[in-house]
Design an enzyme around this catalytic site. Structure first.
Site, short mmCIF file in Angstrom:
data_model
loop_
_atom_site.label_atom_id
_atom_site.label_comp_id
_atom_site.label_asym_id
_atom_site.label_seq_id
_atom_site.Cartn_x
_atom_site.Cartn_y
_atom_site.Cartn_z
CE1 TYR A 6 -3.05 87.98 16.31
CE2 TYR A 6 -1.28 87.14 17.71
CZ TYR A 6 -1.79 88.12 16.86
OH TYR A 6 -1.04 89.24 16.59
N GLY A 7 -3.37 81.68 15.61
CA GLY A 7 -2.29 80.74 15.33
C GLY A 7 -1.67 81.09 13.98
CG MET A 19 -10.73 67.83 14.52
SD MET A 19 -12.16 66.98 13.83
CE MET A 19 -12.07 67.47 12.12
CE LYS A 60 -4.85 76.68 -1.08
NZ LYS A 60 -5.11 75.29 -0.70
CG ASP A 88 -6.77 70.80 2.27
OD1 ASP A 88 -5.75 71.48 2.10
OD2 ASP A 88 -7.06 70.29 3.37
CD GLU A 112 -4.76 67.36 4.79
OE1 GLU A 112 -4.30 68.50 4.80
OE2 GLU A 112 -5.73 67.04 5.51
CD GLU A 169 21.43 63.50 -1.62
OE1 GLU A 169 21.10 63.26 -2.79
OE2 GLU A 169 22.53 63.21 -1.15
P1 NAD Z 1 -3.47 76.94 14.57
O1 NAD Z 1 -3.53 75.63 15.25
O2 NAD Z 1 -2.15 77.46 14.08
O3 NAD Z 1 -4.08 78.08 15.50
C1 NAD Z 1 -5.30 77.92 16.16
C2 NAD Z 1 -5.60 79.11 17.06
O4 NAD Z 1 -6.88 78.91 17.65
C3 NAD Z 1 -4.61 79.32 18.22
O5 NAD Z 1 -4.48 80.69 18.42
C4 NAD Z 1 -5.36 78.69 19.40
O6 NAD Z 1 -4.96 79.25 20.62
C5 NAD Z 1 -6.78 79.08 19.07
N1 NAD Z 1 -7.82 78.22 19.66
C6 NAD Z 1 -7.80 76.88 19.82
N2 NAD Z 1 -8.94 76.48 20.39
C7 NAD Z 1 -9.70 77.59 20.58
C8 NAD Z 1 -10.99 77.82 21.12
N3 NAD Z 1 -11.73 76.82 21.59
N4 NAD Z 1 -11.45 79.09 21.14
C9 NAD Z 1 -10.72 80.12 20.67
N5 NAD Z 1 -9.49 79.95 20.15
C10 NAD Z 1 -8.99 78.71 20.12
O7 NAD Z 1 -4.52 76.86 13.34
P2 NAD Z 1 -4.27 77.21 11.80
O8 NAD Z 1 -3.29 76.24 11.24
O9 NAD Z 1 -4.06 78.65 11.63
O10 NAD Z 1 -5.69 76.79 11.17
C11 NAD Z 1 -6.83 77.64 11.23
C12 NAD Z 1 -7.70 77.36 10.01
O11 NAD Z 1 -6.96 77.72 8.84
C13 NAD Z 1 -8.09 75.90 9.83
O12 NAD Z 1 -9.39 75.87 9.29
C14 NAD Z 1 -7.09 75.39 8.82
O13 NAD Z 1 -7.54 74.29 8.09
C15 NAD Z 1 -6.96 76.61 7.94
N6 NAD Z 1 -5.74 76.73 7.13
C16 NAD Z 1 -4.52 76.65 7.70
C17 NAD Z 1 -3.39 76.84 6.92
C18 NAD Z 1 -2.03 76.83 7.51
O14 NAD Z 1 -1.08 77.05 6.79
N7 NAD Z 1 -1.84 76.62 8.80
C19 NAD Z 1 -3.51 77.12 5.55
C20 NAD Z 1 -4.79 77.24 5.01
C21 NAD Z 1 -5.89 77.04 5.81
MG MG Z 2 -5.42 69.80 4.46
#
Ligand code: NAD
Ligand code: MG
Length: 336
Positions: free
Chosen positions: A16-17, A75, A122, A182, A186, A222
Site C-alpha cells: 500500500y505504497g 527486492m 507510466k 526501465d 533510470e 534551473e
Molecule cells: P513502495 O515502496 O511505495 O510501497 C511498498 C509497499 O509494500 C508499502 O506499503 C510497504 O509497507 C509494503 N511492504 C513492504 N514489504 C512488505 C512485505 N514483506 N509484505 C507486505 N507488504 C510489504 O513501492 P512502489 O514504489 O509502489 O513499488 C511497487 C511496485 O510498483 C514495484 O514493482 C515497482 O517497481 C513498481 N512501480 C512503481 C512505480 C512508482 O511510481 N513508484 C511506477 C511503476 C511501477
Molecule cells: Mg526503474
C-alpha cells in the site's frame, strides 16, 4: 474496454505504497472487490484500514483472490512470492506485476498453473490516483508472460481499465522490454545520468573558482525549467523558450559534452542490463546487506552540491509546506 472479466473477481493488492494505494483505490472506485495484503505491524496497515479497505496478512489476502497484484518493493517480492503467494493462489488465478524485474531475471519462478501479467503505469502512484479522480488516467504499458486461463490478456486489460489507464493510453510490451528499458532509463539518463551530469557541471564551476551558490542555480536548480519544457512540448518547446544565445550554445557544446564516448558507454550499461550482470550484482548487493549501496548513497549525500542546496532551498518559500509530488521517474517510482 471494460472491467467485466474481473467483475466477480476478488483482487488482492499486496503493498500500500506509491502504486499499491493508488491501484487499490482506483480499482475499488471502478466497482471491483479489493482486499489489501500487508504485514500486521507494517507501516501501511493502519492507513489502508483507515481508508476503508479490508486488510489482511499477505497469505490470507491471497487465499480466495482471483488476481494478486504484487506492489511491494521489487527486492521483497521473491520472498513474498515463496511464503505468501505460491502456496495460496488458486489455479488459473492471475499474478500481476507493475515492473518485470523478478520475472524477467528469474528471481521468481511462477507456478505453471497461473497467469502472469503486467500493468505498469507510466507515472507515480499519486498521479495515477489524482488523474483517476479527475475522470482521466495515466497511460499504462501491459504484457502477458504466461497465459494458462486463456484470458490473461483480458485480465491485464481489465485491470488497466480499473486503474484508469485505459482512459489514457495502453501500450503492449513484454516483460523483457519493460524491464530492460526501465533499468536503462533510470541508470543512463534519469537518475544516474542526470545526477552525474549536474554534479560534474557543479564541480567544473566550483573548481574554476565560482561561488557554489551561483553554480547551484546555474547547473542544478534551473534544470527543472528545462525539464518542464521537455515534458510539456518536447525539445521544440525548450528551444522556443530559451534565448538564441542559449540555443546556439546548446547546438555547439551539447555534443562536445555528450559525445560518441558517452553513447558507447551507454551501450555498455545496456549490455550489462541485457546479459543479467546488473541484476546479478544488485541482488547480491541486496542480499549482502547493501554495503556498497550505503557507501554510494552517503557519497551523494555528502557532495558539496547537497550542502549548498539545502541552504538555498531553505530560502525558497514556495518549496515549504507540502512537499512537491516527486515526479520521480519510475523508481521507476517516478522513476521506478
Ligand atoms: P513502495 O515502496 O511505495 O510501497 C511498498 C509497499 O509494500 C508499502 O506499503 C510497504 O509497507 C509494503 N511492504 C513492504 N514489504 C512488505 C512485505 N514483506 N509484505 C507486505 N507488504 C510489504 O513501492 P512502489 O514504489 O509502489 O513499488 C511497487 C511496485 O510498483 C514495484 O514493482 C515497482 O517497481 C513498481 N512501480 C512503481 C512505480 C512508482 O511510481 N513508484 C511506477 C511503476 C511501477
Ligand atoms: Mg526503474
Amino acid at each position: 474496454m471494460s472491467t467485466t472479466i474481473l467483475a466477480s473477481s476478488r483482487i488482492a493488492v499486496l503493498g500500500y505504497g506509491s502504486q499499491g494505494r493508488a491501484h487499490a483505490q482506483n480499482l475499488r472506485d471502478s466497482g471491483l472487490d479489493v482486499v489489501v495484503g500487508l504485514r500486521k505491524n507494517g507501516p501501511s496497515w493502519q492507513k489502508a484500514k483507515a481508508e476503508g479497505f479490508a486488510v489482511a496478512e499477505p497469505a490470507e489476502a491471497v487465499k480466495g483472490a482471483d488476481l494478486v497484484a504484487v506492489l511491494v518493493p521489487d527486492m521483497v517480492q521473491p520472498a513474498l512470492y515463496e511464503q505468501a503467494i505460491a502456496p495460496n493462489l488458486k489455479p488459473n488465478g492471475a499474478l500481476l506485476f507493475a515492473h518485470g524485474f523478478n520475472i524477467h531475471f528469474k528471481q521468481i519462478a511462477p507456478r505453471a498453473d497461473i497467469d502472469v501479467i503486467m500493468v505498469a503505469p507510466k507515472g507515480p502512484g499519486a498521479l495515477v490516483r489524482t488523474e483517476y479522480e479527475r475522470g482521466r488516467g495515466v497511460p499504462d504499458i501491459w504484457a502477458v508472460h504466461q497465459d494458462v486461463s486463456d484470458h490473461a490478456e483480458d485480465k491485464a486489460l481489465a485491470y488497466a481499465d480499473g486503474i484508469g489507464g485505459a482512459r489514457a493510453m495502453l501500450i503492449k510490451t513484454t516483460f523483457k522490454e519493460e524491464t530492460e528499458t526501465d533499468l536503462f532509463g533510470e541508470q543512463a539518463v534519469l537518475c544516474g545520468g542526470a545526477s552525474s551530469l549536474v554534479q560534474a557541471g557543479f564541480e567544473t564551476l566550483v573548481e574554476a573558482g565560482y561561488q557554489p551558490e551561483i553554480a547551484y542555480y546555474e547547473v542544478f536548480h534551473e534544470l527543472k525549467l528545462i525539464v518542464d519544457l521537455f515534458y510539456e512540448g518536447g525539445i521544440a518547446k525548450m528551444l522556443k523558450y530559451v534565448s538564441e544565445t542559449a540555443q546556439y550554445g546548446d547546438f555547439v557544446s551539447g555534443p562536445r559534452v555528450i559525445d560518441a564516448g558517452v553513447k558507447a558507454r551507454m551501450k555498455d550499461v545496456l549490455t550489462d542490463i541485457q546479459n543479467g550482470t546488473f541484476a546479478r550484482n544488485w541482488t547480491a548487493e541486496y542480499k549482502a546487506g547493501l554495503p556498497n549501496y550505503n557507501k554510494f548513497k552517503q557519497a551523494d549525500l555528502d557532495h558539496p552540491l547537497e550542502q549548498v542546496g539545502a541552504k538555498l532551498r531553505a530560502r525558497m518559500t514556495w518549496l515549504q509546506g507540502d512537499a512537491p509530488v516527486a515526479a520521480a521517474p519510475q523508481k521507476k517510482q517516478a522513476v521506478g
